[in-house]
Design a protein around this motif. Structure first.
Motif, PDB file in Angstrom:
ATOM      1  N   GLU A  83       0.865  -1.189   0.000  1.00  0.00           N
ATOM      2  CA  GLU A  83       0.000   0.000   0.000  1.00  0.00           C
ATOM      3  C   GLU A  83       0.894   1.228   0.000  1.00  0.00           C
ATOM      4  N   GLY A  84       0.288   2.419  -0.170  1.00  0.00           N
ATOM      5  CA  GLY A  84       1.088   3.614  -0.404  1.00  0.00           C
ATOM      6  C   GLY A  84       1.150   4.638   0.717  1.00  0.00           C
ATOM      7  N   THR A  85       0.295   4.500   1.724  1.00  0.00           N
ATOM      8  CA  THR A  85       0.222   5.554   2.745  1.00  0.00           C
ATOM      9  C   THR A  85       1.456   5.568   3.654  1.00  0.00           C
ATOM     10  N   PHE A 113       1.526  -4.725  -4.238  1.00  0.00           N
ATOM     11  CA  PHE A 113       1.658  -6.178  -4.252  1.00  0.00           C
ATOM     12  C   PHE A 113       1.077  -6.781  -2.972  1.00  0.00           C
ATOM     13  N   ARG A 114       0.130  -7.687  -3.135  1.00  0.00           N
ATOM     14  CA  ARG A 114      -0.405  -8.391  -1.963  1.00  0.00           C
ATOM     15  C   ARG A 114      -0.592  -9.848  -2.338  1.00  0.00           C
ATOM     16  N   HIS A 115      -0.129 -10.728  -1.476  1.00  0.00           N
ATOM     17  CA  HIS A 115      -0.271 -12.146  -1.744  1.00  0.00           C
ATOM     18  C   HIS A 115      -1.648 -12.586  -1.271  1.00  0.00           C
ATOM     19  N   ALA A 120     -11.540 -12.613  -9.609  1.00  0.00           N
ATOM     20  CA  ALA A 120     -11.919 -11.452 -10.417  1.00  0.00           C
ATOM     21  C   ALA A 120     -11.822 -10.185  -9.567  1.00  0.00           C
ATOM     22  N   GLY A 121     -11.096  -9.202 -10.037  1.00  0.00           N
ATOM     23  CA  GLY A 121     -10.979  -7.936  -9.312  1.00  0.00           C
ATOM     24  C   GLY A 121      -9.976  -7.958  -8.170  1.00  0.00           C
ATOM     25  N   ARG A 122      -9.378  -9.136  -7.930  1.00  0.00           N
ATOM     26  CA  ARG A 122      -8.357  -9.183  -6.866  1.00  0.00           C
ATOM     27  C   ARG A 122      -7.085  -9.805  -7.424  1.00  0.00           C
ATOM     28  N   TRP A 127      -2.875  -1.893  -9.439  1.00  0.00           N
ATOM     29  CA  TRP A 127      -2.507  -0.474  -9.468  1.00  0.00           C
ATOM     30  C   TRP A 127      -3.483   0.328  -8.615  1.00  0.00           C
ATOM     31  N   GLN A 128      -2.953   1.300  -7.925  1.00  0.00           N
ATOM     32  CA  GLN A 128      -3.795   2.219  -7.155  1.00  0.00           C
ATOM     33  C   GLN A 128      -3.475   3.642  -7.575  1.00  0.00           C
ATOM     34  N   VAL A 129      -4.528   4.466  -7.653  1.00  0.00           N
ATOM     35  CA  VAL A 129      -4.312   5.907  -7.686  1.00  0.00           C
ATOM     36  C   VAL A 129      -4.655   6.373  -6.276  1.00  0.00           C
ATOM     37  N   VAL A 258     -15.175  -1.217   8.669  1.00  0.00           N
ATOM     38  CA  VAL A 258     -13.852  -1.559   9.183  1.00  0.00           C
ATOM     39  C   VAL A 258     -12.906  -1.531   8.007  1.00  0.00           C
ATOM     40  N   ARG A 259     -11.810  -0.839   8.128  1.00  0.00           N
ATOM     41  CA  ARG A 259     -10.818  -0.842   7.065  1.00  0.00           C
ATOM     42  C   ARG A 259      -9.708  -1.792   7.490  1.00  0.00           C
ATOM     43  N   GLY A 260      -9.060  -2.424   6.525  1.00  0.00           N
ATOM     44  CA  GLY A 260      -8.090  -3.469   6.875  1.00  0.00           C
ATOM     45  C   GLY A 260      -6.711  -2.962   7.273  1.00  0.00           C
ATOM     46  N   LEU A 261      -6.617  -1.696   7.691  1.00  0.00           N
ATOM     47  CA  LEU A 261      -5.316  -1.130   8.043  1.00  0.00           C
ATOM     48  C   LEU A 261      -5.461  -0.457   9.403  1.00  0.00           C
ATOM     49  N   ASP A 262      -4.393  -0.519  10.210  1.00  0.00           N
ATOM     50  CA  ASP A 262      -4.492  -0.087  11.611  1.00  0.00           C
ATOM     51  C   ASP A 262      -4.262   1.392  11.855  1.00  0.00           C
ATOM     52  N   TYR A 263      -3.855   2.152  10.828  1.00  0.00           N
ATOM     53  CA  TYR A 263      -3.412   3.520  11.128  1.00  0.00           C
ATOM     54  C   TYR A 263      -4.530   4.549  11.212  1.00  0.00           C
ATOM     55  N   TYR A 264      -5.760   4.142  10.974  1.00  0.00           N
ATOM     56  CA  TYR A 264      -6.823   5.147  10.902  1.00  0.00           C
ATOM     57  C   TYR A 264      -7.221   5.718  12.262  1.00  0.00           C
ATOM     58  N   THR A 265      -7.519   7.022  12.248  1.00  0.00           N
ATOM     59  CA  THR A 265      -8.107   7.730  13.395  1.00  0.00           C
ATOM     60  C   THR A 265      -9.251   8.562  12.811  1.00  0.00           C
ATOM     61  N   GLY A 283     -12.578   2.092  -3.789  1.00  0.00           N
ATOM     62  CA  GLY A 283     -11.553   2.955  -3.212  1.00  0.00           C
ATOM     63  C   GLY A 283     -11.932   3.310  -1.795  1.00  0.00           C
ATOM     64  N   GLY A 284     -10.935   3.564  -0.969  1.00  0.00           N
ATOM     65  CA  GLY A 284     -11.250   3.909   0.403  1.00  0.00           C
ATOM     66  C   GLY A 284     -10.091   4.601   1.069  1.00  0.00           C
ATOM     67  N   GLY A 285     -10.365   5.134   2.248  1.00  0.00           N
ATOM     68  CA  GLY A 285      -9.303   5.814   2.967  1.00  0.00           C
ATOM     69  C   GLY A 285      -9.797   6.368   4.271  1.00  0.00           C
ATOM     70  N   GLY A 286      -9.097   7.399   4.731  1.00  0.00           N
ATOM     71  CA  GLY A 286      -9.467   8.003   5.994  1.00  0.00           C
ATOM     72  C   GLY A 286      -8.324   8.809   6.569  1.00  0.00           C
ATOM     73  N   TRP A 305      -6.722   8.717   0.530  1.00  0.00           N
ATOM     74  CA  TRP A 305      -7.411   7.539   0.013  1.00  0.00           C
ATOM     75  C   TRP A 305      -6.599   6.900  -1.097  1.00  0.00           C
ATOM     76  N   ALA A 306      -7.000   5.687  -1.443  1.00  0.00           N
ATOM     77  CA  ALA A 306      -6.474   5.034  -2.640  1.00  0.00           C
ATOM     78  C   ALA A 306      -7.616   4.282  -3.295  1.00  0.00           C
ATOM     79  N   ALA A 307      -7.582   4.254  -4.633  1.00  0.00           N
ATOM     80  CA  ALA A 307      -8.613   3.523  -5.376  1.00  0.00           C
ATOM     81  C   ALA A 307      -7.925   2.588  -6.358  1.00  0.00           C
TER      82      ALA A 307
HETATM   83  P1  HAM Z   1      -7.118  -0.419   0.672  1.00  0.00           P
HETATM   84  O1  HAM Z   1      -8.550  -0.365   0.988  1.00  0.00           O
HETATM   85  O2  HAM Z   1      -6.344  -1.559   1.204  1.00  0.00           O
HETATM   86  O3  HAM Z   1      -6.521   0.951   1.188  1.00  0.00           O
HETATM   87  O4  HAM Z   1      -6.931  -0.374  -0.891  1.00  0.00           O
HETATM   88  C1  HAM Z   1      -7.518   0.647  -1.654  1.00  0.00           C
HETATM   89  C2  HAM Z   1      -8.101   0.093  -2.930  1.00  0.00           C
HETATM   90  O5  HAM Z   1      -7.128  -0.666  -3.653  1.00  0.00           O
HETATM   91  C3  HAM Z   1      -9.239  -0.903  -2.718  1.00  0.00           C
HETATM   92  O6  HAM Z   1     -10.456  -0.221  -2.520  1.00  0.00           O
HETATM   93  C4  HAM Z   1      -9.220  -1.666  -4.033  1.00  0.00           C
HETATM   94  O7  HAM Z   1      -9.914  -0.938  -5.027  1.00  0.00           O
HETATM   95  C5  HAM Z   1      -7.748  -1.695  -4.391  1.00  0.00           C
HETATM   96  N1  HAM Z   1      -7.167  -2.995  -4.034  1.00  0.00           N
HETATM   97  C6  HAM Z   1      -6.707  -3.405  -2.834  1.00  0.00           C
HETATM   98  N2  HAM Z   1      -6.246  -4.667  -2.898  1.00  0.00           N
HETATM   99  C7  HAM Z   1      -6.390  -5.071  -4.180  1.00  0.00           C
HETATM  100  C8  HAM Z   1      -6.101  -6.279  -4.907  1.00  0.00           C
HETATM  101  N3  HAM Z   1      -5.523  -7.316  -4.319  1.00  0.00           N
HETATM  102  N4  HAM Z   1      -6.406  -6.324  -6.231  1.00  0.00           N
HETATM  103  C9  HAM Z   1      -6.972  -5.258  -6.842  1.00  0.00           C
HETATM  104  N5  HAM Z   1      -7.261  -4.100  -6.222  1.00  0.00           N
HETATM  105  C10 HAM Z   1      -6.982  -4.001  -4.909  1.00  0.00           C
HETATM  106  C11 HAM Z   1      -5.211   1.304   1.102  1.00  0.00           C
HETATM  107  O8  HAM Z   1      -4.392   0.718   0.434  1.00  0.00           O
HETATM  108  C12 HAM Z   1      -4.896   2.590   1.842  1.00  0.00           C
HETATM  109  N6  HAM Z   1      -3.454   2.885   1.636  1.00  0.00           N
HETATM  110  C13 HAM Z   1      -5.773   3.718   1.368  1.00  0.00           C
HETATM  111  C14 HAM Z   1      -5.480   5.018   2.046  1.00  0.00           C
HETATM  112  C15 HAM Z   1      -4.761   6.030   1.547  1.00  0.00           C
HETATM  113  N7  HAM Z   1      -5.855   5.370   3.253  1.00  0.00           N
HETATM  114  C16 HAM Z   1      -5.400   6.583   3.537  1.00  0.00           C
HETATM  115  N8  HAM Z   1      -4.710   6.993   2.500  1.00  0.00           N
END
Ligand code: HAM
Length: 417
Positions: A83-85, A113-115, A120-122, A127-129, A258-265, A283-286, A305-307
């Motif tokens: 992830e990018g944050t 990169f996530r293992h 479909a869709g995962r 790529w994330q913007v 619930v977001r899958g990352l621990d850094y949110y406040t 896309g999601g964030g916080g 956020w990232a999408a």
């Molecule tokens: P995340 O929810 O883990 O957040 O990922 C953001 C988006 O990346 C998801 O909504 C989804 O669209 C896409 N994504 C995640 N995993 C996959 C996958 N395995 N295959 C395809 N798409 C995927 C973050 O990564 C945080 N860094 C967002 C953030 C930025 N929060 C604060 N700033």
């Protein structure tokens, strides 16, 4: 014959048919985010494993089972960024960006990169913007960040979107709440799914994610964090909501988010699309006010956020923008002049035309057919002596001096032939 090699599971080639749509995502993101003061940042594709362990959190699925980690040969553990944050926060601290006028607004479009189990869709490389704004805890920044993602998804044609919104409050509130939730889960532990029970100590919030029917019943009566926010956090959240109302961006309050990352406040949000299957998160964030400090930098507020680029394109359907049409195709007659053809196509490109020349040894008839397939507007046919320029639209043609082909085509493109 040797065994044919394939791309690794969960990865894909971006073929020409998809690249135009992906380029459109990038250019829309650039236009929209740079107009709002965001500047592009690139961080390395791999980082110290510790960055994600500390930043994303030891108890998260990402850190526990999804990271591609490897030894760099010198006994240091590195990890392909999941992830990018955390990397952006590391860069903020490393380059002293807290000394710049705040907030510092940064955006990225990169691969991650996530293992995970591929479906479909995962993907395992995706790529994330993303957009991150550091150095201000103003609720208007939360609202701005959310509105920008809403505008981007809308501009890219993502369909059937829902925005869910919640607030997690400050760390102290969360710790108190966590104890309260754990007590509730322990009191009903018999009804819980095994994996939820196993995680009561480590990550009780994940119980809200469960599809297990017994767990869902227990969660229906569980205490909600939004009801436990302290006055400052509640006011911050109310302001974010009211600004979204002002901007006419609709949302659903969802205290189970619930977001899958621990850094949110405080603020958390997620856009999902009902036109996607199981992987509906687009896309999601916080907000992540303690993260820079947790990584060894100064106390810094942040929100972003990232999408997922692939998810955005899936949610937008299969509308591929067409490749730009060829304005001039340079054909070569049987014993035509290849050197002049090459000079002509180069001159056309210098003049800004989209131009191609014959490169596959086709007959003249085959070349005209190919030019037609490319949607060419003009075809220059270079014969042994003459050069003929044909307007494929009107089918009119005229003999022109070889060095006048480009000027003639340009004139034809601008006005009547
Ligand atoms: P995340 O929810 O883990 O957040 O990922 C953001 C988006 O990346 C998801 O909504 C989804 O669209 C896409 N994504 C995640 N995993 C996959 C996958 N395995 N295959 C395809 N798409 C995927 C973050 O990564 C945080 N860094 C967002 C953030 C930025 N929060 C604060 N700033």
């Amino acid at each position: 014959m040797s065994r044919r090699l394939q791309a690794p599971r969960g990865t894909f080639d971006v073929l020409p048919a998809q690249s135009a749509a992906r380029a459109a995502v990038e250019s829309r993101a650039r236009e929209l985010l740079e107009a709002a003061g965001y500047e592009r940042i690139e961080t390395p594709a791999f980082e110290a494993t510790e960055l994600f362990a500390r930043g994303v959190g030891e108890s998260t699925d990402i850190v526990q089972k999804e990271m591609y980690s490897f030894d760099d040969g010198g006994g240091r553990s590195l990890t392909l960024r999941p992830e990018g944050t955390a990397p952006v926060c590391r860069a903020y601290a490393e380059h002293g960006m807290h000394k710049l006028p705040q907030p510092v607004k940064l955006w990225y479009l990169s691969s991650f990169f996530r293992h995970e189990r591929a479906q479909a869709g995962r993907y395992r490389q995706f790529w994330q913007v993303g957009a991150e704004a550091l150095g201000s805890d103003d609720p208007a920044l939360d609202a701005e960040s959310i509105v920008l993602l809403a505008l981007l998804l809308d501009a890219l044609g993502a369909r059937d979107l829902r925005l869910r919104l919640s607030s997690l409050g400050a760390a102290a509130t969360r710790n108190q709440y966590r104890a309260e939730l754990q007590a509730h889960l322990r009191a009903h532990s018999d009804a819980l799914a095994d994996e939820v029970r196993a995680r009561i100590e480590l990550n009780p919030l994940r119980a809200f994610d469960s599809d297990h029917s017994g767990t869902r019943q227990v969660m229906a009566t569980a205490p909600r964090l939004v009801d436990r926010l302290d006055a400052a956090d509640a006011e911050h959240f109310a302001e974010v909501c009211s600004l979204l109302d002002e901007a006419a961006v609709s949302y659903e309050l969802d205290s189970t988010l619930v977001r899958g990352l621990d850094y949110y406040t405080r603020t958390v949000f997620e856009f999902s699309s009902d036109s996607l299957g199981a992987q509906s998160g687009v896309g999601g964030g916080g907000r992540y006010d303690g993260l820079v400090e947790r990584l060894g930098g100064p106390a810094t507020a942040g929100v972003g956020w990232a999408a997922g680029v692939e998810r955005i394109l899936l949610a937008a359907g299969e509308e591929h923008p067409a490749a730009p049409p060829v304005e001039l195709y340079v054909a070569i007659d049987e014993d035509g002049r290849r050197g002049d053809a090459f000079a002509t196509v180069t001159a056309a490109r210098r003049a800004g035309l989209t131009a191609q020349m014959e490169l596959a040894g086709r007959s003249l008839k085959g070349q005209l057919k190919h030019a037609d397939r490319l949607g060419a507007r003009f075809v220059a046919i270079l014969g042994a002596r003459d050069t003929v320029l044909r307007d494929m639209q009107s089918t009119e043609q005229e003999t022109v001096p070889a060095d006048a082909v480009v000027a003639r085509a340009l004139r034809g493109l601008r006005g009547p032939w």
